[in-house]
Scaffold this motif. Structure first.
Motif, PDB file in Angstrom:
ATOM      1  N   CYS A 141      -1.193  11.426 -28.746  1.00  0.00           N
ATOM      2  CA  CYS A 141       0.255  11.231 -28.628  1.00  0.00           C
ATOM      3  C   CYS A 141       0.644  10.827 -27.206  1.00  0.00           C
ATOM      4  O   CYS A 141       0.111  11.345 -26.229  1.00  0.00           O
ATOM      5  CB  CYS A 141       0.972  12.519 -29.018  1.00  0.00           C
ATOM      6  SG  CYS A 141       2.765  12.389 -28.997  1.00  0.00           S
ATOM      7  N   ALA A 143       3.735  11.190 -25.906  1.00  0.00           N
ATOM      8  CA  ALA A 143       4.784  12.027 -25.317  1.00  0.00           C
ATOM      9  C   ALA A 143       4.169  12.810 -24.150  1.00  0.00           C
ATOM     10  O   ALA A 143       3.041  13.271 -24.247  1.00  0.00           O
ATOM     11  CB  ALA A 143       5.354  12.980 -26.361  1.00  0.00           C
ATOM     12  N   CYS A 146       2.692  16.390 -24.773  1.00  0.00           N
ATOM     13  CA  CYS A 146       2.002  16.539 -26.049  1.00  0.00           C
ATOM     14  C   CYS A 146       0.670  15.811 -25.988  1.00  0.00           C
ATOM     15  O   CYS A 146       0.596  14.693 -25.498  1.00  0.00           O
ATOM     16  CB  CYS A 146       2.862  15.960 -27.175  1.00  0.00           C
ATOM     17  SG  CYS A 146       2.079  16.070 -28.796  1.00  0.00           S
ATOM     18  N   CYS A 162       2.613  11.381 -32.096  1.00  0.00           N
ATOM     19  CA  CYS A 162       1.818  12.087 -33.082  1.00  0.00           C
ATOM     20  C   CYS A 162       2.542  12.213 -34.411  1.00  0.00           C
ATOM     21  O   CYS A 162       1.935  12.192 -35.450  1.00  0.00           O
ATOM     22  CB  CYS A 162       1.419  13.460 -32.558  1.00  0.00           C
ATOM     23  SG  CYS A 162       2.789  14.584 -32.287  1.00  0.00           S
ATOM     24  N   CYS A 167       7.801  14.339 -32.125  1.00  0.00           N
ATOM     25  CA  CYS A 167       7.654  13.656 -30.840  1.00  0.00           C
ATOM     26  C   CYS A 167       8.386  12.321 -30.820  1.00  0.00           C
ATOM     27  O   CYS A 167       9.058  12.009 -29.859  1.00  0.00           O
ATOM     28  CB  CYS A 167       6.183  13.451 -30.492  1.00  0.00           C
ATOM     29  SG  CYS A 167       5.449  14.913 -29.740  1.00  0.00           S
TER      30      CYS A 167
HETATM   31 ZN   LIG Z   1       3.228  14.443 -29.931  1.00  0.00          ZN
END
Ligand SMILES: [Zn+2]
Ligand SMILES: [Zn+2]
Length: 182
Positions: A141, A143, A146, A162, A167
């Motif tokens: 991911c 972000a 994350c 993700c 996210c």
């Molecule tokens: Zn994520």
């Protein structure tokens, strides 16, 4: 992606498994045997009898091996890591039909432990993904807070978060707010 039910299912299982690891940014998702039993139930892992602390330890180690495949720096590394994992796994191909699914392959040995079961079926699914030249679909991911993994199944391989409901939305809202402030 032209992948059958078992392959799609095994890929979703390995994603879920890796994302239980604190190394993907969240809390420990397999804190005890209850968590492990819930994972087995949720992912419908068949043929698993009573779980022991040994299963928990083995599955926690296995998910880190799989995580390394997702975060491999290039395809050659992913191949090397996956080959090591497959070499350490007993694999017994068998055709099966269950729970309303059409005939498909299972790869785990008849007496496989939970970790062996997951290593075999998820390992083979990842191997097929590499054979199809789709290694780049194994993603982490984007972000900032994350590190969950996912398999990008979008047609143009454009997915970066993700889970678009968490996210993805979160990042879109943050970008919107940033634009409003600017
Ligand atoms: Zn994520
Ligand atoms: Zn099956």
């Amino acid at each position: 992606m032209p992948f059958g039910h078992d392959m799609v299912y095994s890929l979703a299982t390995v994603v879920d498994l890796v994302n239980t690891s604190p190394s993907t940014g969240g809390d420990e998702g397999l804190a005890d045997l209850d968590d492990l039993a819930e994972f087995v139930r949720a992912r419908q892992v068949s043929g698993i009898e009573a779980l022991t602390p040994r299963d928990l330890g083995q599955v926690r180690m296995l998910r880190e091996d799989f995580h390394r495949v997702f975060t491999a720096t290039d395809q050659a590394n992913a191949v090397r890591l996956l080959n090591t994992l497959l070499a350490d796994t007993r694999i017994t191909p068998s055709l099966t039909e269950h729970d309303g699914h059409p005939v498909h392959m299972h790869y785990f040995a008849p007496d496989a432990s939970l970790a062996e079961h997951l290593a075999a079926d998820c390992g083979i699914a990842l191997a097929h993904l590499l054979v199809e030249g789709e290694w780049e679909r194994l993603r982490t991911c984007s972000a900032p807070d994350c590190a969950r993994v996912f398999v990008d199944e979008s047609r143009n391989r454009s997915r970066v978060y993700c889970d678009s409901r968490t996210c993805g939305n979160r990042m879109h809202v943050a970008a919107y707010r940033a634009r409003r402030r600017a």
